[in-house]
Enzyme design. Structure first.
Site, PDB file in Angstrom:
ATOM      1  N   ASP A 106       0.863  -1.190   0.000  1.00 48.73           N
ATOM      2  CA  ASP A 106       0.000   0.000   0.000  1.00 48.73           C
ATOM      3  C   ASP A 106       0.892   1.230   0.000  1.00 48.73           C
ATOM      4  O   ASP A 106       1.748   1.370   0.881  1.00 48.73           O
ATOM      5  CB  ASP A 106      -0.873  -0.084   1.270  1.00 48.73           C
ATOM      6  CG  ASP A 106      -1.582   1.210   1.594  1.00 48.73           C
ATOM      7  OD1 ASP A 106      -1.729   2.045   0.695  1.00 48.73           O
ATOM      8  OD2 ASP A 106      -1.996   1.365   2.769  1.00 48.73           O
ATOM      9  N   ASP A 123      -1.643  -1.206  -3.845  1.00 49.44           N
ATOM     10  CA  ASP A 123      -1.930  -0.465  -5.080  1.00 49.44           C
ATOM     11  C   ASP A 123      -0.732  -0.515  -6.025  1.00 49.44           C
ATOM     12  O   ASP A 123       0.338  -1.030  -5.665  1.00 49.44           O
ATOM     13  CB  ASP A 123      -2.309   0.989  -4.745  1.00 49.44           C
ATOM     14  CG  ASP A 123      -1.301   1.635  -3.809  1.00 49.44           C
ATOM     15  OD1 ASP A 123      -0.092   1.427  -4.022  1.00 49.44           O
ATOM     16  OD2 ASP A 123      -1.702   2.321  -2.839  1.00 49.44           O
ATOM     17  N   ASP A 129      -4.248 -10.378 -16.034  1.00 48.45           N
ATOM     18  CA  ASP A 129      -5.233 -11.430 -15.767  1.00 48.45           C
ATOM     19  C   ASP A 129      -6.534 -11.017 -16.444  1.00 48.45           C
ATOM     20  O   ASP A 129      -7.143 -10.012 -16.066  1.00 48.45           O
ATOM     21  CB  ASP A 129      -5.420 -11.489 -14.235  1.00 48.45           C
ATOM     22  CG  ASP A 129      -5.994 -12.797 -13.765  1.00 48.45           C
ATOM     23  OD1 ASP A 129      -6.823 -13.363 -14.484  1.00 48.45           O
ATOM     24  OD2 ASP A 129      -5.622 -13.224 -12.652  1.00 48.45           O
ATOM     25  N   ASP A 156      -8.699 -16.435 -17.113  1.00 48.39           N
ATOM     26  CA  ASP A 156      -9.521 -16.946 -16.011  1.00 48.39           C
ATOM     27  C   ASP A 156     -10.559 -17.952 -16.535  1.00 48.39           C
ATOM     28  O   ASP A 156     -11.152 -17.756 -17.599  1.00 48.39           O
ATOM     29  CB  ASP A 156     -10.242 -15.727 -15.406  1.00 48.39           C
ATOM     30  CG  ASP A 156     -10.934 -16.014 -14.104  1.00 48.39           C
ATOM     31  OD1 ASP A 156     -10.233 -16.159 -13.098  1.00 48.39           O
ATOM     32  OD2 ASP A 156     -12.178 -16.072 -14.085  1.00 48.39           O
ATOM     33  N   GLU A 190      -6.349 -20.832 -17.200  1.00 44.80           N
ATOM     34  CA  GLU A 190      -6.891 -21.485 -16.004  1.00 44.80           C
ATOM     35  C   GLU A 190      -8.050 -22.337 -16.506  1.00 44.80           C
ATOM     36  O   GLU A 190      -9.129 -21.827 -16.818  1.00 44.80           O
ATOM     37  CB  GLU A 190      -7.387 -20.462 -14.989  1.00 44.80           C
ATOM     38  CG  GLU A 190      -7.791 -21.153 -13.690  1.00 44.80           C
ATOM     39  CD  GLU A 190      -8.785 -20.351 -12.845  1.00 44.80           C
ATOM     40  OE1 GLU A 190      -8.758 -20.492 -11.626  1.00 44.80           O
ATOM     41  OE2 GLU A 190      -9.600 -19.608 -13.405  1.00 44.80           O
ATOM     42  N   HIS A 209      -4.212 -17.410  -5.472  1.00 46.05           N
ATOM     43  CA  HIS A 209      -5.124 -16.609  -4.652  1.00 46.05           C
ATOM     44  C   HIS A 209      -6.433 -17.337  -4.315  1.00 46.05           C
ATOM     45  O   HIS A 209      -7.296 -16.759  -3.663  1.00 46.05           O
ATOM     46  CB  HIS A 209      -5.418 -15.300  -5.383  1.00 46.05           C
ATOM     47  CG  HIS A 209      -6.084 -15.542  -6.702  1.00 46.05           C
ATOM     48  ND1 HIS A 209      -5.425 -16.133  -7.763  1.00 46.05           N
ATOM     49  CD2 HIS A 209      -7.339 -15.342  -7.126  1.00 46.05           C
ATOM     50  CE1 HIS A 209      -6.254 -16.267  -8.770  1.00 46.05           C
ATOM     51  NE2 HIS A 209      -7.432 -15.787  -8.415  1.00 46.05           N
ATOM     52  N   ASP A 210      -6.585 -18.562  -4.808  1.00 44.59           N
ATOM     53  CA  ASP A 210      -7.793 -19.342  -4.502  1.00 44.59           C
ATOM     54  C   ASP A 210      -7.503 -20.531  -3.589  1.00 44.59           C
ATOM     55  O   ASP A 210      -8.430 -21.196  -3.133  1.00 44.59           O
ATOM     56  CB  ASP A 210      -8.387 -19.934  -5.793  1.00 44.59           C
ATOM     57  CG  ASP A 210      -8.887 -18.883  -6.745  1.00 44.59           C
ATOM     58  OD1 ASP A 210      -9.326 -17.818  -6.275  1.00 44.59           O
ATOM     59  OD2 ASP A 210      -8.826 -19.119  -7.972  1.00 44.59           O
TER      60      ASP A 210
HETATM   61  C1  NOJ Z   1     -11.049 -18.057 -10.957  1.00 45.61           C
HETATM   62  C2  NOJ Z   1     -10.259 -17.046 -10.190  1.00 45.61           C
HETATM   63  O1  NOJ Z   1      -8.986 -17.565  -9.919  1.00 45.61           O
HETATM   64  C3  NOJ Z   1     -11.054 -16.731  -8.936  1.00 45.61           C
HETATM   65  O2  NOJ Z   1     -10.327 -15.958  -8.019  1.00 45.61           O
HETATM   66  C4  NOJ Z   1     -12.312 -16.024  -9.358  1.00 45.61           C
HETATM   67  O3  NOJ Z   1     -13.102 -15.801  -8.222  1.00 45.61           O
HETATM   68  C5  NOJ Z   1     -13.087 -16.880 -10.371  1.00 45.61           C
HETATM   69  N1  NOJ Z   1     -12.263 -17.445 -11.388  1.00 45.61           N
HETATM   70  C6  NOJ Z   1     -14.168 -16.062 -11.040  1.00 45.61           C
HETATM   71  O4  NOJ Z   1     -13.607 -15.162 -11.952  1.00 45.61           O
END
Ligand code: NOJ
Length: 557
Positions: free
Chosen positions: A24, A32, A101, A205, A271, A334-335
């Site tokens: 930040d 940011d 992304d 994505d 992805e 991040h998931d």
């Molecule tokens: C996959 C992404 O990695 C995830 O973070 C996102 O919530 C979903 N696709 C929807 O775009």
């Protein structure tokens, strides 16, 4: 032996930044773009070449940027187009690459395309999304049985036009209709817009969900509850008609053609979810589709520290994606839960897995903070920032999360980057502000500033490995071969990277005991050990043998 002419993107190392959590610069508690610019020297010093940024486009942030409301603008939370241009320039000035992304499958419901589309049945943008009547009689039921990724119907009802729109992910993320040529053209123009600005690649994505069956046929029943790499099924449905359609495999060939006119070469990483065989199709029939796809095998807890399972997975990957295909190796994003938490924060084990990741054949993807051992942080589902967490707070069985390999709340893996031991870990210049997500309790120990000073730190292990990879052509371009260790196969993994100019050996001891192994060559020269103090490999007491210390990984030639 391998005669492929290697491109930069086949040899690169990618580092993923979740912009909200990296640095930040303003003191408001949100990461940011100017903050990221401040930290480029750190990434350069670490040896990273390519940086992938989770989305920072304009968005209502319901899914923290994966719900885009304008693909050609930067969200004011993160900066301006000027700050983006500065970021891009500084990255390129350092000889590094920038990957954006793109969420092509859906937009936010706040996107003006969707607002127009939803406004009336005869709006020119009506067909940009997938609208259908409900089931008869009365139209009160969704048009078919498709389920959204997190369960429940994948359809949302709009009263004003008495129709349902389709969404694969969350209800505020309506799927675009790629059977409409206008949608495709606009999306292609958006990609050109960023390519013309000089971006070096895109992470795409949930690309496997781009097309749906034209007749919207019901998905067949399956006994499968959770997604796996064995079949494309989940939530008791075989995803026959809503994912991995033949049209999607053709679509990626168009995407490849679009980026291929650019010099220097750009790349696409998908992805996509499905079996390894389905994933292979995204590379295109002649390796002319996506340049690479994420292989999520190593993000699952099943594999975490089991040499036999790791060997069998890598063998399968090598078999389905042999040269010249480019596999990818990642432990988190991040998931997903942080991989070091699966290892109960054991740094020695993390060093073994890092050595593996950076010496296998393929492109490693490092998620920010992995290099300093950032681990999962606990959050309450009900008050979670992540919409998935809030959704799951209504379910009684947290066990579901373990089964699906996803965190119940992805907040766990998205906490602020730990820069130093000061208040707010140096993430924000304002020591009083509450960052958007709480900082991990372990920040006093696991932070960049501490680890830079400690030669045995995980950070320095990543740094040394990245350097070794850069200095040794066989690690970048060599073919790959496992070495059979017989009885020791359940304790160690050994392999060769073979290039006409060089042959390298990687030996990893997954056990807590010292192990003696026959040398595959005389006078082995140690190039790297996870124990930074080790200088020599062969032992004096037993000629022709090398020893591996407990949980030690080595590279030698
Ligand atoms: C996959 C992404 O990695 C995830 O973070 C996102 O919530 C979903 N696709 C929807 O775009």
């Amino acid at each position: 032996m391998n005669n492929t002419k290697y491109k930069w993107w086949q040899k690169t190392i990618v580092y993923q930044i979740y912009p909200r959590s990296f640095k930040d610069s303003t003191g408001n508690g949100f990461g940011d773009i100017p903050g990221i610019i401040e930290k480029l020297d750190y990434l350069e010093d670490l040896g990273i070449e390519t940086i992938w940024f989770s989305p920072f486009f304009t968005s209502p942030q319901q899914d923290h940027g994966y719900d885009i409301a304008n693909f050609r603008e930067i969200d004011p939370i993160y900066g301006t187009m000027e700050s983006f241009d500065k970021l891009s320039k500084e990255i390129h000035d350092k000889g590094m690459k920038i990957v954006l992304d793109l969420v092509l499958n859906h937009t936010s419901i706040e996107h003006h395309w969707f607002k127009e589309s939803a406004s009336s049945k005869d709006n020119p943008k009506r067909d940009w999304y997938i609208w259908r009547d409900g089931k008869k009689p009365g139209g009160r039921k969704p048009p078919n049985n498709w389920k959204a990724i997190l369960g429940g119907p994948a359809w949302s009802y709009y009263k004003n036009t008495d129709q349902w729109f389709y969404f694969h992910f969350l209800p505020f993320q309506p799927d675009l209709n790629y059977r409409n040529p206008e949608v495709k053209e606009e999306i292609f123009n958006i990609m050109r817009f960023w390519l013309d600005k000089g971006v070096d690649g895109f992470r795409l994505d949930i690309l496997h969900t781009i097309f749906e069956d034209i007749e919207l046929k019901n998905n067949p029943f399956s006994w499968t509850l959770t997604e796996s790499d064995k079949k494309s099924a989940s939530l008791f449905q075989h995803h026959k008609y809503d994912t991995n359609l033949p049209e999607t495999y053709d679509f990626v060939l168009e995407l490849r053609k679009l980026v291929e006119v650019y010099e220097p070469e750009r790349f696409l990483v998908g992805e996509v979810f499905g079996t390894l065989k389905e994933l292979r199709k995204y590379y295109g029939p002649d390796n002319n589709g996506l340049h690479m796809n994420f292989l999520f095998e190593f993000t699952s807890s099943a594999l975490s520290f089991n040499p036999k399972k790791i060997v069998s997975t890598v063998s399968k990957i090598e078999q389905i994606l042999p040269l010249p295909y480019t596999p990818t190796y990642l432990y988190g994003n991040h998931d997903r839960d942080r991989y070091i938490s699966r290892l109960k924060d054991n740094i020695q084990k993390a060093k073994i897995l890092t050595t593996l990741q950076l010496t296998l054949r393929g492109v490693p993807y490092i998620y920010y903070g992995e290099e300093i051992g950032m681990s999962n942080v606990k959050f309450k589902l009900r008050t979670s920032e992540d919409p998935i967490g809030r959704k799951f707070s209504k379910f009684p069985f947290p066990i579901i999360s373990k089964l699906i390999g996803f965190s119940l709340t992805r907040d766990r893996c998205r906490t602020p980057m730990q820069w130093n031991a000061k208040n707010n870990t140096g993430f924000t210049p304002n020591p009083e502000v509450k960052p958007w997500l709480k900082i991990s309790d372990n920040y006093k120990k696991n932070n960049v500033s501490n680890e830079e000073k400690n030669p045995e730190s995980l950070l320095n292990c990543y740094k040394r490995l990245i350097e070794v990879r850069g200095d040794n052509i066989s690690l970048q371009e060599g073919s790959f071969e496992f070495i059979n260790l017989g009885k020791l196969n359940n304790k160690c993994i050994a392999y060769k990277r073979i290039h006409e100019k060089q042959e390298l050996f990687v030996y990893l001891n997954f056990s807590g005991k010292e192990i003696l192994l026959k040398t595959p060559k005389s006078n082995p020269e140690l190039i790297f050990s996870t124990l930074s103090s080790r200088k020599k490999l062969d032992i004096d007491v037993l000629d022709g043998y090398i020893n591996l210390n407990p949980l030690e990984g080595v590279i030698f030639k």
